[in-house]
Design a protein around this motif. Structure first.
Motif, short mmCIF file in Angstrom:
data_model
loop_
_atom_site.label_atom_id
_atom_site.label_comp_id
_atom_site.label_asym_id
_atom_site.label_seq_id
_atom_site.Cartn_x
_atom_site.Cartn_y
_atom_site.Cartn_z
N UNK A 176 0.81 -1.23 0.00
CA UNK A 176 0.00 0.00 0.00
C UNK A 176 0.84 1.27 0.00
N UNK A 177 0.13 2.38 -0.16
CA UNK A 177 0.80 3.69 -0.17
C UNK A 177 0.96 4.18 -1.59
N UNK A 178 1.39 5.42 -1.71
CA UNK A 178 1.44 6.06 -3.03
C UNK A 178 2.74 5.80 -3.77
N UNK A 179 2.87 6.52 -4.88
CA UNK A 179 4.09 6.43 -5.69
C UNK A 179 4.39 7.82 -6.23
N UNK A 180 5.57 7.99 -6.80
CA UNK A 180 5.93 9.30 -7.36
C UNK A 180 6.64 9.07 -8.68
N UNK A 181 6.52 10.07 -9.56
CA UNK A 181 7.22 9.95 -10.84
C UNK A 181 8.68 10.31 -10.70
N UNK A 182 9.05 10.85 -9.54
CA UNK A 182 10.41 11.36 -9.33
C UNK A 182 11.32 10.38 -8.60
N UNK A 183 10.79 9.25 -8.18
CA UNK A 183 11.63 8.28 -7.44
C UNK A 183 10.95 6.91 -7.47
N UNK A 184 11.68 5.90 -6.95
CA UNK A 184 11.07 4.58 -6.81
C UNK A 184 10.04 4.67 -5.70
N UNK A 185 8.99 3.88 -5.84
CA UNK A 185 7.92 3.91 -4.83
C UNK A 185 8.47 3.45 -3.49
N UNK A 186 8.16 4.20 -2.43
CA UNK A 186 8.66 3.84 -1.09
C UNK A 186 7.71 2.83 -0.46
N UNK A 187 8.17 1.62 -0.30
CA UNK A 187 7.27 0.55 0.12
C UNK A 187 7.84 -0.27 1.27
N UNK A 188 8.60 0.35 2.12
CA UNK A 188 9.05 -0.42 3.28
C UNK A 188 9.30 0.46 4.49
N UNK A 189 9.16 -0.17 5.68
CA UNK A 189 9.59 0.42 6.94
C UNK A 189 10.78 -0.39 7.41
N UNK A 190 11.52 0.17 8.36
CA UNK A 190 12.70 -0.54 8.88
C UNK A 190 12.55 -0.75 10.37
N UNK A 191 12.82 -1.95 10.83
CA UNK A 191 12.76 -2.22 12.27
C UNK A 191 14.17 -2.60 12.74
N UNK A 192 14.68 -1.86 13.73
CA UNK A 192 15.99 -2.17 14.30
C UNK A 192 15.78 -3.09 15.50
N UNK A 193 16.50 -4.18 15.50
CA UNK A 193 16.35 -5.19 16.56
C UNK A 193 17.67 -5.28 17.30
N UNK A 194 17.64 -4.92 18.60
CA UNK A 194 18.83 -4.97 19.45
C UNK A 194 18.54 -5.83 20.68
N UNK A 195 19.61 -6.38 21.24
CA UNK A 195 19.46 -7.09 22.52
C UNK A 195 20.12 -6.24 23.60
N UNK A 196 19.95 -6.68 24.85
CA UNK A 196 20.63 -5.95 25.92
C UNK A 196 21.99 -6.62 26.21
N UNK A 197 22.07 -7.93 25.96
CA UNK A 197 23.33 -8.63 26.20
C UNK A 197 23.44 -9.77 25.19
N UNK A 198 24.55 -10.49 25.23
CA UNK A 198 24.70 -11.61 24.28
C UNK A 198 23.80 -12.80 24.66
N UNK A 199 23.22 -12.77 25.86
CA UNK A 199 22.36 -13.88 26.29
C UNK A 199 20.89 -13.65 25.96
N UNK A 200 20.62 -13.01 24.88
CA UNK A 200 19.22 -12.70 24.56
C UNK A 200 18.47 -13.94 24.10
#
Ligand code: SAM
Length: 456
Positions: A176-200
């Protein structure tokens, strides 16, 4: 000065602000205003929480008053994206006397920042520092953003949680979402996944991977399956997720702007939590994390600063049959803003048993004042007219507590407005009834409360 040059200052100022907050003691920032279902408020037990208020004070409250430091297993946040938009929600009203009701909208939340990205990053950094305190040693944190700010936030997350605790960058790809003639259509969100320690904690999930040309490979030792598209193998889930946004006709649609799909949250919870874990969303919106966690047997916390967001969350979770405690930030007199509730309460002997029948009928509601409601002033005459014609149209939620103890509202019955309207009569049968507490939340998210003493 370029933003990259400002990042150390943003970090330093945010740390100072965070330390100040940690050092301040405010015992009474949040108060319980409602207890839904079987939730309770025993000190040693954890009950699911919906909170309305600034998450900064709320997180501090969780640390100081709820003893939750280092105890939250998963934090997912979907903060404003620095989109520079103001988000509004449509108000759907009906009227017999007004032929054409104009499209009326009200404020949902603002994502415009006076001093630009700097301001935005500071707001987020202070809060991320508090989230780190709340997160358990084997827990993980997910930050949901898009191209506007994610690259700066990645650097900040590396600083706070450590580069070594970066686990994944998930690309959520949608159609979903729109498009533009001036760029590629933006079709994603980004999720950053971090842990608190190496024992996650992490449990890999499987997904289908279709074979080239959808034909069988017939490799030795590789299990292959077939469905309507062709042959596939099962592989570990990858970091690009194709999931639909919540569609217009979807059953989970609440109508809240920027609502995220439960399928997205489900993927996160099934890999990063187990049943009974505590999950929190401090930019809760319509309560997607809470609703999903509730379905999956996780405990949950959902906080939002907006009245409208909180109303959507409240309605969604009541309809789901969830048990939780509702906290509201104390704001001095502002808490007291109350509309006028018109209600009929009667108690009559039952003809078939020796019990009594309690009947509560909500007959009308009027906001205290139209001055504070978050709609453009030009629409006020229309709103005034509709209130006169049908005073129940503004009720989004109401509840009855037939044994009100004079402190916290513990409703025995809750009613939510849906496309067909709202139930206005409640009847129950019993031997003992106390004072009857009636709460109304209007479509702008304002709460009102009244108590009716029963004549016996
Ligand atoms: C993108 S929306 C979240 C949508 C949500 N994930 C959903 O599925 O409905 C961001 C939310 O953050 C809330 N918010 C912004 N600043 C906040 C703050 N300081 N404290 C609590 N909530 C905040 C806004 O009111 C808005 O509802």
């Amino acid at each position: 000065m370029s933003l990259i040059m400002q990042l150390p200052k943003i970090m330093e100022e945010s740390r100072k602000a965070y330390e100040q907050i940690i050092d301040t003691v405010d015992q009474h920032a949040f108060a319980i205003t409602e207890i839904i279902g079987k939730a309770d408020i025993g000190y040693k037990r954890f009950d699911n929480i919906v909170a309305r208020g600034d998450n900064l004070q709320f997180m501090k409250f969780l640390i100081d008053q709820k003893d939750l430091k280092g105890k939250i297993n998963l934090i997912y946040i979907d903060p404003p994206f620095f989109s520079k938009n103001n988000y509004r929600a449509e108000i759907k009203l009906k009227s017999n006397s007004i032929k054409k009701i104009p499209m009326i909208t009200q404020k949902a939340y603002y994502d415009a920042w006076e001093k630009g990205m700097q301001d935005y990053l500071k707001m987020l950094t202070i809060r991320l520092l508090l989230m780190k305190d709340l997160l358990s040693e084997n827990g993980s944190i997910w930050i949901h953003l898009d191209w506007h700010a994610v690259h700066y936030v990645k650097i900040i997350m590396d600083e706070i949680f450590g580069e070594e605790n970066f686990i994944n960058e998930i690309i959520w790809h949608y159609k979903s979402g729109g498009a533009s003639k001036r760029r590629f259509a933006r079709k994603h969100d980004t999720l950053l996944f971090y842990s608190k320690s190496k024992d996650y904690y992490f449990l890999p999930q499987k997904e289908k991977s279709y074979n080239r040309d959808f034909k069988p490979y017939r490799f030795k030792g590789v299990k292959e399956y077939r469905d309507e598209f062709g042959w596939y193998t099962m592989v570990n889930r990858k970091d690009v997720w194709m999931l639909d946004m919540v569609g217009r006709t979807s059953a989970e649609r609440t109508g809240y702007v920027t609502q995220k799909p439960e399928s997205l949250i489900r993927r996160i919870l099934e890999s990063c939590t187990v049943e009974g874990d505590i999950c929190a969303d401090f930019f809760g919106g319509s309560g997607t994390l809470a609703a999903t966690a509730n379905k999956m047997g996780r405990k949950w916390i959902s906080c939002d600063i907006g009245k409208l967001a909180t109303l959507f969350t409240h309605k969604r979770l009541v309809q789901e049959g969830a048990d939780y405690v509702f906290y509201e930030e104390r704001n001095g007199d502002k808490d007291q803003a109350s509309g006028k509730i018109d209600v009929d309460v009667s108690l009559n002997k039952s003809h078939i048993t020796d019990m009594d029948i309690l009947r509560v009928e909500l007959k009308g509601y009027r906001p205290e004042s139209l001055d504070d409601i978050p709609v453009e002033p030009k629409y006020l005459p229309v709103i005034e007219k509709i209130i006169e014609d049908d005073p129940l149209q503004f009720v989004a939620y109401w509840s009855v507590d037939y044994n009100y103890q004079g402190d916290i509202n513990r409703p025995d019955a809750c009613f939510c407005k849906d496309n067909k309207g709202i139930e206005t009569v409640y009847e129950t049968i019993g031997l003992e009834f106390g004072d009857v507490g009636i709460k109304v939340v209007d479509i702008f998210g304002n709460s009102s409360f009244t108590v009716v003493k029963i004549m016996k």
